[in-house]
Every structure is written in C-alpha cells, then in structure tokens.
Design a protein around this motif. Structure first.
Motif, PDB file in Angstrom:
ATOM      1  N   GLU A 123       0.891  -1.059  -0.182  1.00 53.51           N
ATOM      2  CA  GLU A 123      -0.025   0.018  -0.122  1.00 53.51           C
ATOM      3  C   GLU A 123       0.770   1.239   0.051  1.00 53.51           C
ATOM      4  O   GLU A 123       0.471   2.300  -0.688  1.00 53.51           O
ATOM      5  CB  GLU A 123      -0.894  -0.013   1.352  1.00 53.51           C
ATOM      6  CG  GLU A 123      -1.991  -1.094   1.284  1.00 53.51           C
ATOM      7  CD  GLU A 123      -3.319  -0.636   1.296  1.00 53.51           C
ATOM      8  OE1 GLU A 123      -3.573   0.460   0.661  1.00 53.51           O
ATOM      9  OE2 GLU A 123      -4.298  -0.995   1.894  1.00 53.51           O
ATOM     10  N   ASP A 162     -14.457   0.476   1.154  1.00 55.92           N
ATOM     11  CA  ASP A 162     -13.064   0.643   1.653  1.00 55.92           C
ATOM     12  C   ASP A 162     -12.342  -0.003   0.779  1.00 55.92           C
ATOM     13  O   ASP A 162     -11.080   0.440   0.415  1.00 55.92           O
ATOM     14  CB  ASP A 162     -13.107   0.546   3.246  1.00 55.92           C
ATOM     15  CG  ASP A 162     -11.571   0.825   3.464  1.00 55.92           C
ATOM     16  OD1 ASP A 162     -11.037   1.726   3.524  1.00 55.92           O
ATOM     17  OD2 ASP A 162     -10.795  -0.398   4.022  1.00 55.92           O
ATOM     18  N   THR A 163     -12.511  -1.245   0.765  1.00 58.08           N
ATOM     19  CA  THR A 163     -11.806  -2.230  -0.316  1.00 58.08           C
ATOM     20  C   THR A 163     -11.526  -1.556  -1.575  1.00 58.08           C
ATOM     21  O   THR A 163     -10.492  -1.868  -2.225  1.00 58.08           O
ATOM     22  CB  THR A 163     -12.444  -3.708  -0.178  1.00 58.08           C
ATOM     23  OG1 THR A 163     -12.349  -4.218   1.084  1.00 58.08           O
ATOM     24  CG2 THR A 163     -11.532  -4.684  -1.014  1.00 58.08           C
ATOM     25  N   HIS A 166      -9.373   1.155  -1.768  1.00 53.72           N
ATOM     26  CA  HIS A 166      -7.581   0.646  -1.725  1.00 53.72           C
ATOM     27  C   HIS A 166      -7.308  -0.087  -3.031  1.00 53.72           C
ATOM     28  O   HIS A 166      -6.008  -0.059  -3.549  1.00 53.72           O
ATOM     29  CB  HIS A 166      -7.360  -0.132  -0.381  1.00 53.72           C
ATOM     30  CG  HIS A 166      -7.580   0.744   0.716  1.00 53.72           C
ATOM     31  ND1 HIS A 166      -6.161   1.014   1.409  1.00 53.72           N
ATOM     32  CD2 HIS A 166      -8.220   1.051   1.618  1.00 53.72           C
ATOM     33  CE1 HIS A 166      -6.435   1.784   2.326  1.00 53.72           C
ATOM     34  NE2 HIS A 166      -7.808   1.848   2.719  1.00 53.72           N
ATOM     35  N   TYR A 182      -2.007  -7.165  -3.966  1.00 54.15           N
ATOM     36  CA  TYR A 182      -2.499  -6.538  -3.358  1.00 54.15           C
ATOM     37  C   TYR A 182      -3.674  -7.066  -2.918  1.00 54.15           C
ATOM     38  O   TYR A 182      -4.566  -7.316  -1.934  1.00 54.15           O
ATOM     39  CB  TYR A 182      -2.808  -5.141  -3.309  1.00 54.15           C
ATOM     40  CG  TYR A 182      -3.670  -4.167  -2.406  1.00 54.15           C
ATOM     41  CD1 TYR A 182      -3.048  -4.233  -1.247  1.00 54.15           C
ATOM     42  CD2 TYR A 182      -4.754  -3.916  -2.714  1.00 54.15           C
ATOM     43  CE1 TYR A 182      -3.818  -3.870  -0.070  1.00 54.15           C
ATOM     44  CE2 TYR A 182      -5.633  -3.330  -1.775  1.00 54.15           C
ATOM     45  CZ  TYR A 182      -5.230  -3.269  -0.539  1.00 54.15           C
ATOM     46  OH  TYR A 182      -5.978  -2.700   0.577  1.00 54.15           O
ATOM     47  N   ARG A 186      -5.333  -8.409   0.385  1.00 54.44           N
ATOM     48  CA  ARG A 186      -6.778  -7.716   1.092  1.00 54.44           C
ATOM     49  C   ARG A 186      -7.799  -8.622   1.393  1.00 54.44           C
ATOM     50  O   ARG A 186      -8.252  -8.523   2.135  1.00 54.44           O
ATOM     51  CB  ARG A 186      -6.868  -6.578  -0.050  1.00 54.44           C
ATOM     52  CG  ARG A 186      -8.218  -5.800   0.383  1.00 54.44           C
ATOM     53  CD  ARG A 186      -7.818  -5.027   1.616  1.00 54.44           C
ATOM     54  NE  ARG A 186      -9.038  -4.585   2.387  1.00 54.44           N
ATOM     55  CZ  ARG A 186      -9.030  -3.384   2.715  1.00 54.44           C
ATOM     56  NH1 ARG A 186      -8.216  -2.178   2.524  1.00 54.44           N
ATOM     57  NH2 ARG A 186     -10.195  -2.823   3.343  1.00 54.44           N
ATOM     58  N   HIS A 210      -8.181   8.856   4.696  1.00 54.09           N
ATOM     59  CA  HIS A 210      -8.201   8.656   3.255  1.00 54.09           C
ATOM     60  C   HIS A 210      -8.420   9.931   2.451  1.00 54.09           C
ATOM     61  O   HIS A 210      -7.947  10.046   1.445  1.00 54.09           O
ATOM     62  CB  HIS A 210      -9.661   8.015   3.162  1.00 54.09           C
ATOM     63  CG  HIS A 210      -9.589   6.737   3.495  1.00 54.09           C
ATOM     64  ND1 HIS A 210     -10.683   6.066   3.729  1.00 54.09           N
ATOM     65  CD2 HIS A 210      -8.675   5.725   3.325  1.00 54.09           C
ATOM     66  CE1 HIS A 210     -10.632   4.764   3.793  1.00 54.09           C
ATOM     67  NE2 HIS A 210      -9.297   4.514   3.973  1.00 54.09           N
ATOM     68  N   MET A 229      -0.036   6.916   4.227  1.00 59.20           N
ATOM     69  CA  MET A 229      -0.589   5.270   4.073  1.00 59.20           C
ATOM     70  C   MET A 229      -0.137   4.688   5.043  1.00 59.20           C
ATOM     71  O   MET A 229      -0.497   3.587   5.618  1.00 59.20           O
ATOM     72  CB  MET A 229      -0.212   4.991   2.685  1.00 59.20           C
ATOM     73  CG  MET A 229      -0.697   3.350   2.373  1.00 59.20           C
ATOM     74  SD  MET A 229      -2.523   3.386   2.449  1.00 59.20           S
ATOM     75  CE  MET A 229      -2.938   3.349   0.662  1.00 59.20           C
ATOM     76  N   CYS A 233      -2.229   2.141   7.580  1.00 58.36           N
ATOM     77  CA  CYS A 233      -1.968   0.668   7.700  1.00 58.36           C
ATOM     78  C   CYS A 233      -1.628   0.406   8.868  1.00 58.36           C
ATOM     79  O   CYS A 233      -2.218  -0.620   9.741  1.00 58.36           O
ATOM     80  CB  CYS A 233      -0.937   0.137   6.986  1.00 58.36           C
ATOM     81  SG  CYS A 233      -1.439   0.309   4.941  1.00 58.36           S
TER      82      CYS A 233
END
Length: 245
Positions: A123, A162-163, A166, A182, A186, A210, A229, A233
């Motif tokens: 990320e 949200d997924t 990203h 990713y 994820r 965000h 980021m 995380c």
C-alpha cells in the motif's frame, strides 16, 4: 454498482488465465476472491459465464462446477430468465453464533504479522507511485469517486467500499503485479476484519486519513502520500492485533 457499470476494471487483477492442471481449483479461488473483496456487491450479478470462462481460460462446464460449489456454500444463487445470471448473496451485517466461530477458525492459521507487513509495503508503495508519477484526469476522477463512495457509505457497506478504494489506488499505480498481490493480501485482511467489530470512531478517523491521502496523491507529494498510507495501515494493524493477537 455492477461490474458492467464501473468495477470491471478492478476484476482484471483477480481474473487471470489459470494453469491447465489446476483449472477448477484456481478458478474457484479467483471467484471466491471476487466475492470476499466485494468487487461484486451482495445482490448484484457476476459477469456472464462466457466472459468468466474466457478470462480464466476454462470451459463453461468447469465454470459451472465452480459456481455450483459457491451456490452450495450459500455465497451465490442462480436466477433464470431475461435478467438472470449468477448473483452474489448479501452477507450478514455481523457474524453471529457459529458464523463468528467459523471466521475465527478460518484465520487461526494466518500469520497476522506477515500479512500486515506485506500489506503495508504494497500500500505504501502504491501510494508513492501514484503520487510520484501523477494520475491522468480519468485516474484522478476514479480515485475521487472511490473516496466519495466511502464517505457516503452506510456501515453495512463500508468495508466493501473501503476495499474498492484501496484496490483502485493499487490499480492506478500502474503495476499489474502489485495490484494482483494486493488483491490477494487484501482478501486475507478482510477475513481478519470480519472477525472484529466496526467502530464508528475508527471509521471517522480512517475517513480523515483517506481524504488527506487522496489530497497528497493529487498534489503529487509522494513523501506525504507514503507516510499517510503507512500511518493508515498502522492504525488498522493496531486494531487487528488488539482484537486477534
């Protein structure tokens, strides 16, 4: 939103040609990942069988065997008629009883620290790449729209959107390998998140992060984007460690 109306580009890193020897198993893994990542929302339709089969390089017979397994597991249902197809079944807002036990059993063998470290590396790298190279007008529009969707999301939809935010960021990095890696990590992160409660205060904090992250990317401030980021995380990692470690 159906794949045809905007998320189809995010299926690319997940739907790939499978190896001949493991066609059924790899196809099942890929479609499970689509469901677990929320790339097709509950109540919405998977891409047509012909498209799925072509993109994975399998026969429609094999694909139907895969879809039958998913149907038996209560993840999808088949509908007939003009507007038919295979539809993803909505997931319950919160796991209850045996469902929660099943979730915890599923993640019992997961190396949480390894997952969280790998996620942070991917990320942070994606955010830095997007900022350093800059986004096209279309890329900036997609990122803003993905952010806006999370801001307007009800609690029941927040994690899915949200997924998608990203994943959009990973895809805009321009690295297909990074995006695929990713998507895989994820899916595991989402399994872990499903084991802990949604905390409104944490979601409000995440939304501020965000917004600041998207601003840094659009301003082409790679150092700030990477640091924001990384901080984001670390916040998620702290919650997961607290509830699951």
């Amino acid at each position: 939103m159906t794949p045809e109306s905007g998320n189809d580009d995010l299926l690319g890193p997940v739907l790939r040609q499978v190896r001949a020897g493991n066609g059924f198993e790899e196809a099942l893994q890929q479609i499970l990942r689509i469901v677990r990542l929320g790339l097709v929302a509950g109540g919405e339709r998977l891409p047509p069988e012909r498209e799925l089969a072509d993109r994975m390089g399998i026969s429609r017979v094999t694909l139907r065997e895969v879809l039958k397994v998913l149907q038996d597991q209560g993840l999808v249902e088949s509908r007939r008629g003009r507007y038919g197809g295979t539809f993803v079944l909505p997931r319950p807002d919160t796991p209850a009883g045996g469902a929660e036990e099943e979730l915890r059993r599923r993640v019992a063998g997961v190396d949480i620290e390894d997952v969280l470290r790998f996620r942070e590396v991917l990320e942070t790298g994606a955010a830095g790449l997007c900022a350093a190279q800059g986004l096209t007008t279309e890329g900036a529009r997609r990122l803003r729209e993905a952010l806006a969707a999370t801001q307007d999301a009800p609690l029941s939809e927040y994690r899915r959107l949200d997924t998608l935010l990203h994943l959009t960021l990973a895809e805009l990095s321009g690295s297909a390998t990074l995006t695929a890696q990713y998507a895989a990590v994820r899916a595991t992160v989402n399994d872990l998140l499903d084991c802990i409660p949604l905390l409104v205060r944490n979601l409000e904090h995440s939304q501020r992060q965000h917004a600041a992250l998207v601003d840094a990317i659009l301003e082409r401030d790679a150092e700030a984007a990477r640091e924001l980021m990384r901080e984001h995380c670390c916040g998620t990692a702290a919650l997961l460690r607290g509830f699951l470690a």
